[in-house]
Motif scaffolding. Structure first.
Motif, PDB file in Angstrom:
ATOM      1  N   ASN A 135       0.844  -1.200   0.000  1.00 52.04           N
ATOM      2  CA  ASN A 135       0.000   0.000   0.000  1.00 52.04           C
ATOM      3  C   ASN A 135       0.877   1.248   0.000  1.00 52.04           C
ATOM      4  O   ASN A 135       1.264   1.768   1.054  1.00 52.04           O
ATOM      5  CB  ASN A 135      -0.932   0.000   1.215  1.00 52.04           C
ATOM      6  CG  ASN A 135      -1.953   1.117   1.133  1.00 52.04           C
ATOM      7  OD1 ASN A 135      -1.884   1.980   0.276  1.00 52.04           O
ATOM      8  ND2 ASN A 135      -2.919   1.097   2.046  1.00 52.04           N
ATOM      9  N   ALA A 161      -2.634  -5.015   0.204  1.00 53.15           N
ATOM     10  CA  ALA A 161      -3.836  -5.760  -0.174  1.00 53.15           C
ATOM     11  C   ALA A 161      -3.460  -7.048  -0.898  1.00 53.15           C
ATOM     12  O   ALA A 161      -2.451  -7.113  -1.606  1.00 53.15           O
ATOM     13  CB  ALA A 161      -4.744  -4.906  -1.059  1.00 53.15           C
ATOM     14  N   TYR A 163      -4.790  -9.677  -3.730  1.00 55.52           N
ATOM     15  CA  TYR A 163      -5.689  -9.710  -4.879  1.00 55.52           C
ATOM     16  C   TYR A 163      -5.742 -11.115  -5.460  1.00 55.52           C
ATOM     17  O   TYR A 163      -4.720 -11.818  -5.531  1.00 55.52           O
ATOM     18  CB  TYR A 163      -5.218  -8.753  -5.980  1.00 55.52           C
ATOM     19  CG  TYR A 163      -5.236  -7.289  -5.588  1.00 55.52           C
ATOM     20  CD1 TYR A 163      -6.309  -6.469  -5.929  1.00 55.52           C
ATOM     21  CD2 TYR A 163      -4.172  -6.726  -4.889  1.00 55.52           C
ATOM     22  CE1 TYR A 163      -6.326  -5.127  -5.578  1.00 55.52           C
ATOM     23  CE2 TYR A 163      -4.176  -5.381  -4.535  1.00 55.52           C
ATOM     24  CZ  TYR A 163      -5.260  -4.600  -4.881  1.00 55.52           C
ATOM     25  OH  TYR A 163      -5.264  -3.268  -4.520  1.00 55.52           O
ATOM     26  N   GLY A 185     -10.132  -8.105  -4.275  1.00 52.57           N
ATOM     27  CA  GLY A 185      -9.043  -8.037  -3.311  1.00 52.57           C
ATOM     28  C   GLY A 185      -9.553  -7.588  -1.949  1.00 52.57           C
ATOM     29  O   GLY A 185     -10.712  -7.213  -1.784  1.00 52.57           O
ATOM     30  N   VAL A 186      -8.652  -7.635  -0.979  1.00 50.10           N
ATOM     31  CA  VAL A 186      -8.968  -7.139   0.352  1.00 50.10           C
ATOM     32  C   VAL A 186      -7.683  -6.569   0.961  1.00 50.10           C
ATOM     33  O   VAL A 186      -6.615  -7.192   0.879  1.00 50.10           O
ATOM     34  CB  VAL A 186      -9.566  -8.249   1.251  1.00 50.10           C
ATOM     35  CG1 VAL A 186      -8.618  -9.424   1.389  1.00 50.10           C
ATOM     36  CG2 VAL A 186      -9.962  -7.700   2.614  1.00 50.10           C
ATOM     37  N   GLY A 187      -7.800  -5.392   1.516  1.00 51.38           N
ATOM     38  CA  GLY A 187      -6.658  -4.741   2.155  1.00 51.38           C
ATOM     39  C   GLY A 187      -7.018  -4.264   3.552  1.00 51.38           C
ATOM     40  O   GLY A 187      -8.198  -3.995   3.852  1.00 51.38           O
ATOM     41  N   TRP A 208     -10.839  -1.159   6.114  1.00 52.29           N
ATOM     42  CA  TRP A 208     -10.766  -2.275   5.175  1.00 52.29           C
ATOM     43  C   TRP A 208     -11.056  -1.763   3.767  1.00 52.29           C
ATOM     44  O   TRP A 208     -11.989  -0.977   3.554  1.00 52.29           O
ATOM     45  CB  TRP A 208     -11.786  -3.358   5.532  1.00 52.29           C
ATOM     46  CG  TRP A 208     -11.534  -4.000   6.865  1.00 52.29           C
ATOM     47  CD1 TRP A 208     -11.990  -3.591   8.079  1.00 52.29           C
ATOM     48  CD2 TRP A 208     -10.756  -5.174   7.113  1.00 52.29           C
ATOM     49  NE1 TRP A 208     -11.549  -4.427   9.075  1.00 52.29           N
ATOM     50  CE2 TRP A 208     -10.794  -5.423   8.510  1.00 52.29           C
ATOM     51  CE3 TRP A 208     -10.046  -6.059   6.300  1.00 52.29           C
ATOM     52  CZ2 TRP A 208     -10.150  -6.490   9.105  1.00 52.29           C
ATOM     53  CZ3 TRP A 208      -9.400  -7.130   6.888  1.00 52.29           C
ATOM     54  CH2 TRP A 208      -9.457  -7.336   8.266  1.00 52.29           C
ATOM     55  N   GLU A 209     -10.264  -2.248   2.800  1.00 52.54           N
ATOM     56  CA  GLU A 209     -10.460  -1.868   1.398  1.00 52.54           C
ATOM     57  C   GLU A 209     -10.811  -3.121   0.592  1.00 52.54           C
ATOM     58  O   GLU A 209     -10.123  -4.139   0.688  1.00 52.54           O
ATOM     59  CB  GLU A 209      -9.194  -1.229   0.829  1.00 52.54           C
ATOM     60  CG  GLU A 209      -8.762   0.020   1.582  1.00 52.54           C
ATOM     61  CD  GLU A 209      -7.483   0.616   0.988  1.00 52.54           C
ATOM     62  OE1 GLU A 209      -6.951   0.042   0.019  1.00 52.54           O
ATOM     63  OE2 GLU A 209      -7.038   1.650   1.505  1.00 52.54           O
ATOM     64  N   ILE A 210     -11.872  -3.025  -0.207  1.00 49.63           N
ATOM     65  CA  ILE A 210     -12.330  -4.174  -0.998  1.00 49.63           C
ATOM     66  C   ILE A 210     -12.513  -3.730  -2.447  1.00 49.63           C
ATOM     67  O   ILE A 210     -13.571  -3.175  -2.813  1.00 49.63           O
ATOM     68  CB  ILE A 210     -13.656  -4.743  -0.438  1.00 49.63           C
ATOM     69  CG1 ILE A 210     -13.489  -5.101   1.037  1.00 49.63           C
ATOM     70  CG2 ILE A 210     -14.095  -5.966  -1.244  1.00 49.63           C
ATOM     71  CD1 ILE A 210     -14.784  -5.510   1.712  1.00 49.63           C
TER      72      ILE A 210
END
Length: 326
Positions: A135, A161, A163, A185-187, A208-210
């Protein structure tokens, strides 16, 4: 027993053996050559199944009833099932050479493995990508609160993240491949909150990033050792914020927002199975994986339409693996 008696019995025994042999030859000659033997099969008029009939019809009639270019199996009118075997099926059904079948068997097996490896390396129809991207993206927000929370300060985590992407080939040649792709993905990021005056709070904020991606891509193979690949298209990024100073179920505990955007991904792929036919052959025979690549990757993304005044954009690097299969 006198000598005269012994001679008499010997002559009598020989005479009996010759007489029996002559009788046998006469019987055999009579059986083979006689016109009195009844021809049971030749006189049969029964129309049931027999070795000479197909469903009650003479085999000549069945042959005459066939359409041109067609064959039958056992029963009249049943066509043989035929058709071309696909390249994928041929590779999936490959077998092993029986021991002792060929002279210089080891040389034969090596040549066979080399040819098979060349065939299945080029026959990939799909691929699965697993990638970790660091990131290093830029977050724009009011008072730069996101960067100050997850990018600096005590116990801040800007975790990157993971992916996962599926590629399906639409075009494959020796010099250029094309595919469509879909991935997600997920971060994870976290850090201590900041008050308006700039002081730190004891509350922990988790972000959380999706991302969800869809796109088209192209590849340039360099022999069977390397590939250069690029994929890009529309994307959506969801942000899920969770703060520790609110109770579960309390309003404001969790906030979800999303933004449309786009992504572009470039990969330099090194085929780990491309340097050894033996390794490639074993990998394919055990798992039907046609190629295994280690990737050096770069990802660019941009999302600027969240509900809050937030934007996430920039370019970052990572590593991953690609598994190609039939």
């Amino acid at each position: 027993m006198s000598g005269r008696n012994l001679t008499f019995f010997t002559i009598l025994a020989l005479f009996s053996i010759n007489a029996e042999a002559a009788s046998t030859r006469a019987d055999l000659g009579h059986s083979v050559g006689s016109d009195e033997v009844e021809d049971v099969l030749g006189q049969s008029t029964e129309s049931g199944n027999s070795p000479y009939l197909v469903d009650g019809e003479p085999s000549t009639n069945v042959e005459n009833s066939k359409a041109k270019g067609e064959d039958f199996i056992f029963n009249h009118g049943v066509k043989e099932v035929s058709g071309e075997i696909s390249e994928k099926k041929k590779l999936q059904d490959f077998g092993y050479t029986m021991p002792g079948t060929f002279e210089n068997q080891e040389n034969y097996i090596e040549a066979d493995r080399s040819k098979l490896a060349k065939d299945f390396r080029r026959a990939s129809q799909s691929a699965a990508n697993i990638t970790f991207i660091k990131n290093d993206y830029d977050y724009q927000s009011n008072n730069d609160v996101i960067n100050r929370t997850i990018g600096s300060g005590p116990k801040s985590v800007k975790g990157g993240a993971l992916y996962v992407r599926h590629d399906s080939y639409m075009l494959k040649t020796d010099f250029l491949n094309a595919h469509w792709a879909i991935g997600a993905g997920v971060g994870f990021n976290s850090g201590k909150g900041i008050f308006v005056d700039g002081t730190r709070s004891d509350a922990t904020f988790k972000l959380w990033e999706i991302p969800l991606d869809a796109g088209l891509g192209m590849e340039i193979p360099i022999g069977h050792w390397f590939k250069i690949s690029g994929t890009g298209g529309p994307s959506v990024l969801g942000l899920v914020q969770n703060r520790s100073d609110f109770q579960r179920g309390e309003k404001g505990k969790r906030k979800i927002q999303y933004s449309p955007g786009y992504f572009a991904n470039a990969q330099f792929k090194i085929n780990l199975a491309g340097f050894s036919e033996k390794t490639a052959y074993q990998l394919f025979s055990e798992s039907e994986i046609t190629n295994l690549f280690m990737n050096l990757e770069i990802r660019h993304q941009s999302y600027e339409n969240f509900q809050d005044e937030i934007s996430v954009s920039g370019t970052s690097f990572g590593v991953g693996f690609t598994f190609e299969y039939l």
